[in-house]
Design a protein around this motif. Structure first.
Motif, PDB file in Angstrom:
ATOM      1  N   ARG A 143      33.397  31.260  34.544  1.00 47.47           N
ATOM      2  CA  ARG A 143      34.280  30.158  34.955  1.00 47.47           C
ATOM      3  C   ARG A 143      34.987  30.473  36.278  1.00 47.47           C
ATOM      4  N   VAL A 144      35.526  31.687  36.371  1.00 51.37           N
ATOM      5  CA  VAL A 144      36.349  32.026  37.541  1.00 51.37           C
ATOM      6  C   VAL A 144      35.493  32.214  38.791  1.00 51.37           C
ATOM      7  N   THR A 145      34.318  32.828  38.646  1.00 47.80           N
ATOM      8  CA  THR A 145      33.462  33.010  39.831  1.00 47.80           C
ATOM      9  C   THR A 145      33.066  31.657  40.417  1.00 47.80           C
ATOM     10  N   LYS A 146      32.819  30.674  39.538  1.00 50.28           N
ATOM     11  CA  LYS A 146      32.450  29.333  40.010  1.00 50.28           C
ATOM     12  C   LYS A 146      33.664  28.581  40.548  1.00 50.28           C
ATOM     13  N   ARG A 147      34.775  28.687  39.848  1.00 57.97           N
ATOM     14  CA  ARG A 147      35.984  27.943  40.228  1.00 57.97           C
ATOM     15  C   ARG A 147      36.584  28.434  41.534  1.00 57.97           C
ATOM     16  N   ASP A 148      36.685  29.772  41.691  1.00 57.54           N
ATOM     17  CA  ASP A 148      37.375  30.353  42.846  1.00 57.54           C
ATOM     18  C   ASP A 148      36.424  30.848  43.928  1.00 57.54           C
ATOM     19  N   ASN A 149      35.115  30.724  43.655  1.00 52.94           N
ATOM     20  CA  ASN A 149      34.104  31.184  44.617  1.00 52.94           C
ATOM     21  C   ASN A 149      34.334  32.660  44.991  1.00 52.94           C
ATOM     22  N   VAL A 150      34.495  33.486  43.949  1.00 52.21           N
ATOM     23  CA  VAL A 150      34.715  34.918  44.144  1.00 52.21           C
ATOM     24  C   VAL A 150      33.635  35.693  43.399  1.00 52.21           C
ATOM     25  N   SER A 151      33.572  36.987  43.659  1.00 50.75           N
ATOM     26  CA  SER A 151      32.552  37.817  43.018  1.00 50.75           C
ATOM     27  C   SER A 151      32.988  38.236  41.618  1.00 50.75           C
ATOM     28  N   ARG A 152      32.010  38.669  40.844  1.00 52.41           N
ATOM     29  CA  ARG A 152      32.280  39.200  39.501  1.00 52.41           C
ATOM     30  C   ARG A 152      33.269  40.366  39.574  1.00 52.41           C
ATOM     31  N   GLU A 153      33.091  41.227  40.587  1.00 51.04           N
ATOM     32  CA  GLU A 153      33.975  42.391  40.752  1.00 51.04           C
ATOM     33  C   GLU A 153      35.419  41.953  40.998  1.00 51.04           C
ATOM     34  N   VAL A 155      36.844  39.236  39.899  1.00 49.54           N
ATOM     35  CA  VAL A 155      37.392  38.750  38.625  1.00 49.54           C
ATOM     36  C   VAL A 155      37.760  39.926  37.728  1.00 49.54           C
ATOM     37  N   LEU A 156      36.889  40.924  37.668  1.00 47.58           N
ATOM     38  CA  LEU A 156      37.169  42.099  36.840  1.00 47.58           C
ATOM     39  C   LEU A 156      38.411  42.839  37.334  1.00 47.58           C
ATOM     40  N   ASP A 157      38.606  42.882  38.656  1.00 50.36           N
ATOM     41  CA  ASP A 157      39.815  43.504  39.216  1.00 50.36           C
ATOM     42  C   ASP A 157      41.065  42.772  38.756  1.00 50.36           C
ATOM     43  N   ARG A 158      41.000  41.445  38.749  1.00 52.54           N
ATOM     44  CA  ARG A 158      42.155  40.657  38.294  1.00 52.54           C
ATOM     45  C   ARG A 158      42.418  40.888  36.807  1.00 52.54           C
ATOM     46  N   MET A 159      41.331  40.969  36.047  1.00 46.97           N
ATOM     47  CA  MET A 159      41.479  41.166  34.597  1.00 46.97           C
ATOM     48  C   MET A 159      42.153  42.497  34.277  1.00 46.97           C
ATOM     49  N   LYS A 160      41.942  43.495  35.128  1.00 44.55           N
ATOM     50  CA  LYS A 160      42.536  44.816  34.891  1.00 44.55           C
ATOM     51  C   LYS A 160      44.058  44.752  34.849  1.00 44.55           C
ATOM     52  N   ASN A 161      44.648  43.777  35.546  1.00 38.69           N
ATOM     53  CA  ASN A 161      46.109  43.644  35.606  1.00 38.69           C
ATOM     54  C   ASN A 161      46.672  42.814  34.451  1.00 38.69           C
ATOM     55  N   GLN A 162      45.801  42.375  33.543  1.00 38.52           N
ATOM     56  CA  GLN A 162      46.255  41.580  32.402  1.00 38.52           C
ATOM     57  C   GLN A 162      45.930  42.307  31.097  1.00 38.52           C
ATOM     58  N   TRP A 163      46.756  42.077  30.097  1.00 40.02           N
ATOM     59  CA  TRP A 163      46.464  42.633  28.778  1.00 40.02           C
ATOM     60  C   TRP A 163      45.183  42.001  28.242  1.00 40.02           C
ATOM     61  N   THR A 164      44.534  42.698  27.313  1.00 43.45           N
ATOM     62  CA  THR A 164      43.338  42.147  26.670  1.00 43.45           C
ATOM     63  C   THR A 164      43.748  41.176  25.564  1.00 43.45           C
ATOM     64  N   ASP A 165      42.791  40.329  25.163  1.00 40.45           N
ATOM     65  CA  ASP A 165      43.056  39.410  24.048  1.00 40.45           C
ATOM     66  C   ASP A 165      43.408  40.176  22.777  1.00 40.45           C
ATOM     67  N   LEU A 166      42.764  41.313  22.556  1.00 37.20           N
ATOM     68  CA  LEU A 166      43.034  42.107  21.350  1.00 37.20           C
ATOM     69  C   LEU A 166      44.478  42.598  21.318  1.00 37.20           C
ATOM     70  N   GLU A 167      45.049  42.855  22.489  1.00 35.23           N
ATOM     71  CA  GLU A 167      46.459  43.272  22.562  1.00 35.23           C
ATOM     72  C   GLU A 167      47.393  42.093  22.330  1.00 35.23           C
ATOM     73  N   LYS A 168      46.980  40.903  22.779  1.00 30.05           N
ATOM     74  CA  LYS A 168      47.863  39.728  22.735  1.00 30.05           C
ATOM     75  C   LYS A 168      47.830  38.975  21.409  1.00 30.05           C
ATOM     76  N   ILE A 169      46.675  38.980  20.738  1.00 30.17           N
ATOM     77  CA  ILE A 169      46.539  38.175  19.509  1.00 30.17           C
ATOM     78  C   ILE A 169      47.596  38.513  18.453  1.00 30.17           C
ATOM     79  N   PRO A 170      47.858  39.799  18.152  1.00 27.71           N
ATOM     80  CA  PRO A 170      48.859  40.098  17.108  1.00 27.71           C
ATOM     81  C   PRO A 170      50.277  39.648  17.466  1.00 27.71           C
ATOM     82  N   LEU A 171      50.543  39.447  18.756  1.00 28.61           N
ATOM     83  CA  LEU A 171      51.885  39.064  19.207  1.00 28.61           C
ATOM     84  C   LEU A 171      52.043  37.550  19.367  1.00 28.61           C
ATOM     85  N   SER A 172      50.983  36.801  19.066  1.00 29.57           N
ATOM     86  CA  SER A 172      50.988  35.348  19.275  1.00 29.57           C
ATOM     87  C   SER A 172      51.150  34.609  17.949  1.00 29.57           C
ATOM     88  N   ASP A 173      51.802  33.453  18.012  1.00 29.17           N
ATOM     89  CA  ASP A 173      52.001  32.640  16.809  1.00 29.17           C
ATOM     90  C   ASP A 173      50.813  31.735  16.527  1.00 29.17           C
TER      91      ASP A 173
END
Length: 199
Positions: A143-153, A155-173
């Motif tokens: 989605r992001v590579t198509k939307r922002d016209n950026v490389s896979r790398e 997107v992965l760099d941006r993801m590194k600065n965010q928590w994973t879904d596995l970390e966030k799910i237990p803290l979400s309602d």
């Protein structure tokens, strides 16, 4: 802001789509990312602080924020990202409070603040509840590579600065699965009804 609900999810998860669906149900949405961009353009004090950290290259001669240039710096330097967040987030919070106190917002059953880094910036204590949007990593990258016209790398760099879904799910309602299989509309409608019944 007793009725403030947080809406979050990693890059490419589909937060904006989910926010749009809540909006159709009459729920006001505060879009943190777009408001932050507006404030960085319109607020003189904020501009001066950003220039003091990043230098005059942070803005063009006609005072347009050089977003790509700043992004290229902060996504590879955690300390610079923290400095930028320390400048921008207090201004966004002040703006959020003003928005929440407007008469039209006061009449809503609840308000939603859409923000990508809710957990990373420890914003959950402000929220009555948290809605997390999740999607498979490969779907998000596509989605992001198509939307922002950026490389896979990139997107992965941006993801590194965010928590994973596995970390966030237990803290979400509430968790919304944006996997193309389950109906987003049905999930949003169910969560809306649950929140309304509890406010």
């Amino acid at each position: 802001m007793m009725n403030l609900i947080g809406l979050t999810g990693g890059i490419g998860s589909g937060k904006s789509t989910v926010a749009a669906l809540f909006r159709t149900l009459g729920i006001p949405i505060y879009e943190s990312d777009s408001r932050a961009k507006e404030l960085m353009h319109s607020e003189d004090q904020l501009r001066h602080k950003i220039i003091s950290v990043f230098g005059p290259e942070a803005y063009s001669p006609d005072m347009v924020l050089n977003r790509k240039w700043i992004a290229s710096l902060v996504f590879n330097d955690q300390s610079l990202l923290e400095k930028l967040n320390d400048i921008v987030h207090p201004a966004v919070y002040e703006d959020l409070v003003k928005w929440a106190n407007e008469e039209t917002q006061k009449q809503a059953p609840y308000l939603i603040q859409e923000t990508a880094i809710l957990f990373e910036e420890h914003l959950s204590k402000r929220m009555k509840a948290i809605i997390l949007v999740v999607a498979a990593e490969e779907i998000r990258i596509d989605r992001v590579t198509k939307r922002d016209n950026v490389s896979r790398e990139d997107v992965l760099d941006r993801m590194k600065n965010q928590w994973t879904d596995l970390e966030k799910i237990p803290l979400s309602d509430y968790v919304i699965y944006n996997d193309g299989e389950r109906s987003l509309i049905d999930q949003v409608r169910d969560i809306d009804q649950m929140i309304r019944s509890r406010t």
